[in-house]
Design an enzyme around this catalytic site. Sequence first.
Site, short mmCIF file in Angstrom:
data_model
loop_
_atom_site.label_atom_id
_atom_site.label_comp_id
_atom_site.label_asym_id
_atom_site.label_seq_id
_atom_site.Cartn_x
_atom_site.Cartn_y
_atom_site.Cartn_z
N ARG A 185 69.04 58.92 14.88
CA ARG A 185 67.58 59.01 14.78
C ARG A 185 67.38 60.51 14.13
NH1 ARG A 185 63.56 61.45 17.91
NH2 ARG A 185 65.26 62.07 19.48
N GLU A 236 62.51 70.74 11.05
CA GLU A 236 63.52 70.38 12.22
C GLU A 236 65.03 69.78 11.47
OE1 GLU A 236 62.91 68.70 16.37
OE2 GLU A 236 61.13 68.17 15.41
N HIS A 279 70.09 62.04 24.80
CA HIS A 279 68.79 62.56 24.77
C HIS A 279 68.14 61.18 24.34
CE1 HIS A 279 65.42 64.89 23.48
NE2 HIS A 279 65.59 64.47 22.05
N HIS A 293 71.49 65.27 22.08
CA HIS A 293 70.87 66.22 21.62
C HIS A 293 72.02 67.70 21.65
CE1 HIS A 293 67.83 69.49 20.74
NE2 HIS A 293 67.13 68.69 20.54
N ARG A 352 71.73 65.96 14.08
CA ARG A 352 72.28 65.96 15.49
C ARG A 352 73.41 65.61 15.70
NH1 ARG A 352 66.92 64.23 18.58
NH2 ARG A 352 65.71 66.10 17.76
C1 SIN Z 1 63.48 68.39 19.86
O1 SIN Z 1 62.45 68.99 20.14
O2 SIN Z 1 64.50 69.07 19.50
C2 SIN Z 1 63.45 66.89 20.13
C3 SIN Z 1 62.63 66.17 19.01
C4 SIN Z 1 63.38 64.67 19.23
O3 SIN Z 1 64.12 64.31 20.11
O4 SIN Z 1 62.74 64.01 18.29
#
Ligand code: SIN
Length: 519
Positions: free
Chosen positions: A369, A111, A334, A227, A273
Amino acid sequence: MNHFDFVIIGSGIAGLYSAILARKHGSVLIITKGSIEDCNTRYAQGGIAAAIGKNDSPTLHFKDTIAAGDGLCDKEAARILVNEAPERIAELVRLGVPFDTLYGEIALTREAAHSVSRVVHAGGDATGQHIEVTLSNLVRSLKAQILEHSLATRILVKKGIVSGVKVLNCHTGGTEEFSCRFLILATGGAGQLFKFTTNSAVATGDGLALAYDAGAEIIDMEFYQFHPTALHLPGVTPFLISEAVRGEGGILRNIKGHHFMPDYTSDSDLAPRDIVARSIIHEMRKTKSDKAFIDVTHLPAHTITTRFPNIYHFCREHGLDITRDLLPVAPAAHYMIGGIKTNIWGETNIPGLFACGETACVGVHGANRLASNSLLEAVVFSKRIIQRASGQVKIEEQATTQGLADMRTTLSRRQAQRKVPPPRLAALQTLLWNKVGIIRNKEGLTQAADTLASWQKLLPQPTTRPTYELSNLLLTGRLVVEAALLREESRGAHFRTDFPKTSPQRQGHLVFNKSTIHP
Ligand code: SIN
């Protein structure tokens, strides 16, 4: 029986995991305002970050966490988070969470802002659902008492120590009190503050408001994470399109088809993010559109349908085939990065009161975060709460050394404005989205602060679940706005056009308490 050793408010991953561990040490009551399944955890897609891969280490995970946190992470707490992560994953496996595997090993995905693949997942993109089902079944089998459709409305404190909690029965309207030795708040975040959110309807800042009213300290509220990619379809509640979609190769395009992230940063679609969310907003403004697109059509269809079955089916139900169609997306609120201030044992400043999960802030996330560190934080610090409360760990020091200075403050006393209509949830959400969203400035924040203060004065004494939720959101919103006004810089998830740079002089925390001024 109205007395319990542990009373736990909330039935997401933090509440359920705490309950399972606490049950070994005494009686447990879980209180939840909906049914046990109604929680945000259920909607988590990405997974849980842990340095268990061959090319990974807690040191690398620590480095990524600190870098994302933009100068505000509590390093001691972050070190605990990454060091204890592998053992917590092993424990979840022992409890029965069916994490996905590849060639006999736990499968890992990537990620944004992680330097390696380190996110464990279950059912492809149904991680939260699998965790929730596994843990709630276990809780039932362990004979923890569960009180559903019951909203905690007041923390009872005697001689400065938590003694119990007052609860509203959401069906009958009656109230009841429960006494306890330890009260654990695991009530999640407050995404319902904003018009667009990936959170479920239960995320209304309940634990935060309860704790504040009881005298607990609240920290870092200006940092609300948006998000970058929630599905954006007219009339459809925003639906999370996991960051893992970009981790697996998805790319962002504007409505003209241009792949724009390389124009903003060399990290491109896998930048942190806050950067991706702001870049999308810029592109939306530039192209005069309310959306951008995420494109996975270049990936093998089989990879998409097996890795993201949840997203695939949701989109299918709404007329989109993600193996062929571009997905319309826009940012949405988010995650509440700030929250009830705790030390590394989950303790608040009120003896007997603990907090864990999204409602708590131990400082691991700093100003921004890192993806998939939130479910991890919930299990790591829930475990530590039970160790501490059950006396397994004796500690000398009282609190974590928050590495940086704290600036203590209270909510400002604001003049009530004339001609303000009575507060409504939709108006609150629109106000916060427009004035306290991804891009902020003093004028908008001041308008929002004045309006919220006026609304708070007009609010009648709550008596039902919706009126309590609105009251909790108003207080939470005020804390977010006042903190955002006070932080005259841009850092992590907090961006102000009037102070667009990060200021080294402001590398500290804003801590609110209600000690002198009442809202
Ligand atoms: C996501 O799946 O993009 C969210 C994961 C997260 O907020 O840590």
